[in-house]
Design a protein around this motif. Sequence first.
Motif, short mmCIF file in Angstrom:
data_model
loop_
_atom_site.label_atom_id
_atom_site.label_comp_id
_atom_site.label_asym_id
_atom_site.label_seq_id
_atom_site.Cartn_x
_atom_site.Cartn_y
_atom_site.Cartn_z
N ALA A 22 0.82 -1.22 0.00
CA ALA A 22 0.00 0.00 0.00
C ALA A 22 0.85 1.27 0.00
N ASN A 23 1.98 1.26 0.69
CA ASN A 23 2.86 2.43 0.75
C ASN A 23 4.01 2.24 -0.23
N GLY A 24 3.87 2.75 -1.42
CA GLY A 24 4.95 2.73 -2.39
C GLY A 24 4.77 1.76 -3.54
N ARG A 25 3.86 0.81 -3.41
CA ARG A 25 3.52 -0.15 -4.47
C ARG A 25 4.63 -1.13 -4.83
N GLY A 26 5.61 -1.33 -3.94
CA GLY A 26 6.61 -2.36 -4.16
C GLY A 26 5.98 -3.74 -4.07
#
Length: 135
Positions: A22-26
Amino acid sequence: MGKNYVDIEDGHGGTLRYRKHANGRGLIAHGAKVHPQAVVEAGAYVEPGAKVGAGAYVARGAWIEPEAIVGVNARIEAHAHIGQGAVIGDGATIGVRTEVGTGAHIARGAKIGDDETVAAGMNLDTDRKGLWLAA
């Protein structure tokens, strides 16, 4: 809304499923644990069994291998590689294109510069300027 996962073929003919963080799409493999407050940028991979702590930052192109641990507020810069079973201490920084070998231990708050290689199994600490010390 598009799918929130990607299937990637491994080197053995199998398929691994990754979800987008969710945070950064890695990409986070099934079985990896990434704290919701961590940031894993697009293009970074976290493999099965790896753990990434709260507030950690994993930059684009970084690769966290299976069973590796990235501590709270640690920073893994772009294109760094963290080997299988390696431990990155809380608040440590790993530089751009730096290789941390299998089973290596980087001490809390250590600063490893860009384009460095930390040998497999090595225990490493640094001073405030990033000079290597015996840990």
